[in-house]
Enzyme design. Structure first.
Site, PDB file in Angstrom:
ATOM      1  N   ARG A   1      16.646   6.443  23.906  1.00 45.27           N
ATOM      2  CA  ARG A   1      15.761   7.480  24.470  1.00 45.27           C
ATOM      3  C   ARG A   1      14.303   7.349  24.037  1.00 45.27           C
ATOM      4  O   ARG A   1      13.548   8.325  24.066  1.00 45.27           O
ATOM      5  CB  ARG A   1      16.300   8.880  24.153  1.00 45.27           C
ATOM      6  CG  ARG A   1      17.654   9.147  24.808  1.00 45.27           C
ATOM      7  CD  ARG A   1      18.092  10.588  24.615  1.00 45.27           C
ATOM      8  NE  ARG A   1      19.317  10.831  25.366  1.00 45.27           N
ATOM      9  CZ  ARG A   1      20.553  10.666  24.863  1.00 45.27           C
ATOM     10  NH1 ARG A   1      20.696  10.250  23.610  1.00 45.27           N
ATOM     11  NH2 ARG A   1      21.607  10.918  25.594  1.00 45.27           N
TER      12      ARG A   1
ATOM     13  N   LYS B   1       2.320   2.635  32.293  1.00 45.61           N
ATOM     14  CA  LYS B   1       3.240   2.408  33.403  1.00 45.61           C
ATOM     15  C   LYS B   1       4.155   1.240  33.050  1.00 45.61           C
ATOM     16  O   LYS B   1       3.684   0.140  32.748  1.00 45.61           O
ATOM     17  CB  LYS B   1       2.477   2.081  34.689  1.00 45.61           C
ATOM     18  CG  LYS B   1       1.940   3.282  35.426  1.00 45.61           C
ATOM     19  CD  LYS B   1       1.378   2.831  36.769  1.00 45.61           C
ATOM     20  CE  LYS B   1       0.909   3.999  37.591  1.00 45.61           C
ATOM     21  NZ  LYS B   1       0.405   3.564  38.922  1.00 45.61           N
TER      22      LYS B   1
ATOM     23  N   GLU C   1      -8.234  -7.464  39.734  1.00 41.30           N
ATOM     24  CA  GLU C   1      -8.178  -6.137  39.117  1.00 41.30           C
ATOM     25  C   GLU C   1      -9.518  -5.757  38.492  1.00 41.30           C
ATOM     26  O   GLU C   1      -9.896  -4.583  38.481  1.00 41.30           O
ATOM     27  CB  GLU C   1      -7.064  -6.089  38.079  1.00 41.30           C
ATOM     28  CG  GLU C   1      -5.658  -6.249  38.648  1.00 41.30           C
ATOM     29  CD  GLU C   1      -5.147  -4.998  39.372  1.00 41.30           C
ATOM     30  OE1 GLU C   1      -5.892  -4.000  39.439  1.00 41.30           O
ATOM     31  OE2 GLU C   1      -4.009  -5.021  39.858  1.00 41.30           O
TER      32      GLU C   1
ATOM     33  N   LYS D   1     -10.339   2.176  32.838  1.00 44.52           N
ATOM     34  CA  LYS D   1      -8.937   2.574  32.976  1.00 44.52           C
ATOM     35  C   LYS D   1      -8.572   3.632  31.949  1.00 44.52           C
ATOM     36  O   LYS D   1      -7.874   4.602  32.264  1.00 44.52           O
ATOM     37  CB  LYS D   1      -7.997   1.378  32.856  1.00 44.52           C
ATOM     38  CG  LYS D   1      -6.543   1.801  33.041  1.00 44.52           C
ATOM     39  CD  LYS D   1      -5.640   0.725  33.540  1.00 44.52           C
ATOM     40  CE  LYS D   1      -4.303   1.309  33.965  1.00 44.52           C
ATOM     41  NZ  LYS D   1      -3.336   0.258  34.343  1.00 44.52           N
TER      42      LYS D   1
ATOM     43  N   GLU E   1      -0.437  10.129  37.095  1.00 44.92           N
ATOM     44  CA  GLU E   1      -0.847   9.857  38.467  1.00 44.92           C
ATOM     45  C   GLU E   1      -0.578  11.019  39.415  1.00 44.92           C
ATOM     46  O   GLU E   1       0.028  10.866  40.476  1.00 44.92           O
ATOM     47  CB  GLU E   1      -0.169   8.580  38.992  1.00 44.92           C
ATOM     48  CG  GLU E   1      -0.894   7.961  40.175  1.00 44.92           C
ATOM     49  CD  GLU E   1      -0.395   6.585  40.546  1.00 44.92           C
ATOM     50  OE1 GLU E   1       0.100   6.448  41.658  1.00 44.92           O
ATOM     51  OE2 GLU E   1      -0.500   5.668  39.710  1.00 44.92           O
TER      52      GLU E   1
ATOM     53  N   ARG F   1      -5.783   9.173  39.013  1.00 44.20           N
ATOM     54  CA  ARG F   1      -5.239   7.869  38.638  1.00 44.20           C
ATOM     55  C   ARG F   1      -4.794   7.056  39.855  1.00 44.20           C
ATOM     56  O   ARG F   1      -4.753   5.824  39.806  1.00 44.20           O
ATOM     57  CB  ARG F   1      -4.076   8.037  37.656  1.00 44.20           C
ATOM     58  CG  ARG F   1      -3.535   6.698  37.156  1.00 44.20           C
ATOM     59  CD  ARG F   1      -2.628   6.810  35.954  1.00 44.20           C
ATOM     60  NE  ARG F   1      -2.121   5.501  35.575  1.00 44.20           N
ATOM     61  CZ  ARG F   1      -1.452   5.251  34.464  1.00 44.20           C
ATOM     62  NH1 ARG F   1      -1.188   6.219  33.604  1.00 44.20           N
ATOM     63  NH2 ARG F   1      -1.045   4.026  34.183  1.00 44.20           N
TER      64      ARG F   1
ATOM     65  N   ASN G   1      -5.037   2.280  42.457  1.00 43.27           N
ATOM     66  CA  ASN G   1      -4.193   1.530  43.387  1.00 43.27           C
ATOM     67  C   ASN G   1      -4.956   1.012  44.602  1.00 43.27           C
ATOM     68  O   ASN G   1      -4.328   0.665  45.614  1.00 43.27           O
ATOM     69  CB  ASN G   1      -3.018   2.405  43.844  1.00 43.27           C
ATOM     70  CG  ASN G   1      -2.030   2.662  42.726  1.00 43.27           C
ATOM     71  OD1 ASN G   1      -1.411   1.750  42.209  1.00 43.27           O
ATOM     72  ND2 ASN G   1      -1.898   3.926  42.335  1.00 43.27           N
TER      73      ASN G   1
ATOM     74  N   HIS H   1      -3.482  -1.804  46.582  1.00 40.12           N
ATOM     75  CA  HIS H   1      -2.117  -2.046  46.122  1.00 40.12           C
ATOM     76  C   HIS H   1      -1.057  -1.715  47.169  1.00 40.12           C
ATOM     77  O   HIS H   1      -0.007  -2.366  47.197  1.00 40.12           O
ATOM     78  CB  HIS H   1      -1.852  -1.246  44.841  1.00 40.12           C
ATOM     79  CG  HIS H   1      -2.491  -1.836  43.624  1.00 40.12           C
ATOM     80  ND1 HIS H   1      -3.843  -2.075  43.533  1.00 40.12           N
ATOM     81  CD2 HIS H   1      -1.959  -2.246  42.443  1.00 40.12           C
ATOM     82  CE1 HIS H   1      -4.117  -2.593  42.349  1.00 40.12           C
ATOM     83  NE2 HIS H   1      -2.996  -2.708  41.677  1.00 40.12           N
TER      84      HIS H   1
ATOM     85  N   HIS I   1       1.303  -4.629  47.653  1.00 40.21           N
ATOM     86  CA  HIS I   1       2.728  -4.533  47.321  1.00 40.21           C
ATOM     87  C   HIS I   1       3.592  -4.882  48.524  1.00 40.21           C
ATOM     88  O   HIS I   1       4.683  -5.457  48.369  1.00 40.21           O
ATOM     89  CB  HIS I   1       3.054  -3.118  46.841  1.00 40.21           C
ATOM     90  CG  HIS I   1       2.551  -2.831  45.466  1.00 40.21           C
ATOM     91  ND1 HIS I   1       2.587  -1.565  44.917  1.00 40.21           N
ATOM     92  CD2 HIS I   1       1.997  -3.622  44.517  1.00 40.21           C
ATOM     93  CE1 HIS I   1       2.087  -1.600  43.692  1.00 40.21           C
ATOM     94  NE2 HIS I   1       1.714  -2.845  43.434  1.00 40.21           N
TER      95      HIS I   1
ATOM     96  N   HIS J   1       0.429 -11.090  41.897  1.00 43.37           N
ATOM     97  CA  HIS J   1       0.070  -9.690  42.148  1.00 43.37           C
ATOM     98  C   HIS J   1      -1.415  -9.541  42.466  1.00 43.37           C
ATOM     99  O   HIS J   1      -1.791  -8.868  43.433  1.00 43.37           O
ATOM    100  CB  HIS J   1       0.445  -8.848  40.923  1.00 43.37           C
ATOM    101  CG  HIS J   1      -0.016  -7.429  41.007  1.00 43.37           C
ATOM    102  ND1 HIS J   1       0.471  -6.536  41.946  1.00 43.37           N
ATOM    103  CD2 HIS J   1      -0.949  -6.743  40.284  1.00 43.37           C
ATOM    104  CE1 HIS J   1      -0.124  -5.369  41.790  1.00 43.37           C
ATOM    105  NE2 HIS J   1      -0.986  -5.461  40.796  1.00 43.37           N
TER     106      HIS J   1
END
Length: 368
Positions: free
Chosen positions: A126, A148, A190, A232, A242, A246, A250, A253, A257, A270
């Protein structure tokens, strides 16, 4: 940046009790002063891959203090390995070693390793400690910061994961000396993104210094990394999970993606997919009346200077894009949410793009 390019510099991600530092500079890996303060206990597992291990695993281990129980796990390389099966290998290794809740995972590698090791840490018993030691430009300026973590699913990138902040991010700029040119360009995508979404002055500096960045100029890279991380960190501190601002991170993206998922993870890097996606986002912004043709050309020119793709895959039809984009995590109530540009340096979340406008952009965008 500090007065000397050789002096390490530290930024802070301000998240209350979960705040952590980003240390940036040459020669950090292998120096015990930088890793030791962030270890939760005596048990440490370094997670890396087959490409990075021969280059930096020994140096990373040398940066750990004596008296620890250290294990190493070397995974296959590549975006195609970013799966639950790979994360299970991390959990299996932790359990086989008898590691407890005071263990620390060290993610040594690019974004794939960082995302998987972070997700493994988020779930193991956990939640256990982990430290990001990114060795690619893309990971240094983006995926290692912000918490993330996760893995890909055949139907969508990063669809399975968790927000789990590291205890620290250790960016040794010397690791970029072994980075292949294609990976460097992917990272620059990026970096360019930060200028486009939030810092027009930084964007102008990148346009002037792209040759130095691609030539691995140490001072230019240090400045680009620090400014990217600062932007960032600022955004993550405002919106950790997000729910709002935030999402601007993206830019490109959603399109990118879709390319990665359609082509098969790893065929496009990427950052390459994000580069093409940012040009798509700029083109759509022009169609909505926000950007001028000259501003779109400015985006195209800096992406070209970074040696990034300026076209989509030849075998991707409009419906291929739309089918995958409908699964994007940013979407709410079946509305496609895209990050677009009101101007260079000024991004926004937009969920009212007319379907026919998006379809026209996708149909007319160049293919290669």
């Amino acid at each position: 940046m500090s007065d000397s390019q050789d002096a390490p510099h530290t930024l802070q991600v301000a998240l209350g009790e979960r705040s952590y530092p980003i240390h940036i500079g040459p020669g950090l890996l292998g120096d015990p002063r930088w890793l030791a303060p962030y270890l939760a206990g005596r048990q440490v597992m370094i997670v890396t891959n087959e490409t990075v291990a021969p280059l930096y695993l020994e140096r990373c281990r040398a940066g750990l203090p004596d008296g620890l129980e250290v294990r190493e796990l070397v995974l296959p390389d590549g975006e195609a390995t970013k799966t639950l099966a790979s994360v299970e290998r991390i959990w299996d290794a932790l359990l086989a070693a008898g590691f407890n809740r005071r263990c620390t995972l060290i993610a040594l590698g690019g974004g794939v390793i960082g995302d998987m090791a972070g997700f493994a840490a988020a779930c193991y018993q956990r939640g256990v400690a982990f430290v990001q030691v990114p060795t690619t430009l893309l990971a240094q300026v983006d995926s290692s910061v912000g918490g993330k973590t996760g893995v890909n699913h055949p139907r969508g990138k990063n669809m399975i994961g968790a927000f789990w902040q590291p205890r620290a991010v250790l960016i040794d700029t010397d690791t970029l000396a072994t980075l292949p040119p294609r990976e460097l360009s992917a990272g620059l995508a990026e970096v360019i993104k930060y200028g486009l979404i939030r810092d027009a002055d930084f964007l102008a500096w990148l346009e002037a210094e792209m040759g130095a960045l691609r030539g691995l100029d140490a001072a230019a890279l240090a400045r680009a990394i620090e400014r990217s991380c600062a932007l960032k960190a600022e955004i993550v501190a405002e919106d950790e999970t997000e729910q709002g601002v935030r999402a601007l991170l993206n830019l490109g993206h959603t399109f990118g993606h879709a390319i990665e998922a359609h082509q098969g993870y790893g065929h496009w890097l990427h950052g390459e997919a994000v580069g093409a996606g940012m040009l798509m986002a700029a083109g759509l912004s022009q169609r909505l009346g926000w950007l001028t043709a000259g501003e779109v050309e400015r985006v195209r020119t800096i992406l070209e200077a970074a040696a990034l793709p300026l076209a989509a895959p030849a075998d991707m039809a409009v419906e291929d894009f739309l089918d995958i984009m409908r699964l994007d995590k940013k979407n709410l109530d079946s509305r496609l949410r895209l990050i677009l540009l009101r101007a260079p340096g000024d991004a926004c979340v937009h969920d009212e793009t007319p379907p026919e406008t998006l379809a026209a952009l996708l149909a007319e965008f160049p293919r290669r």
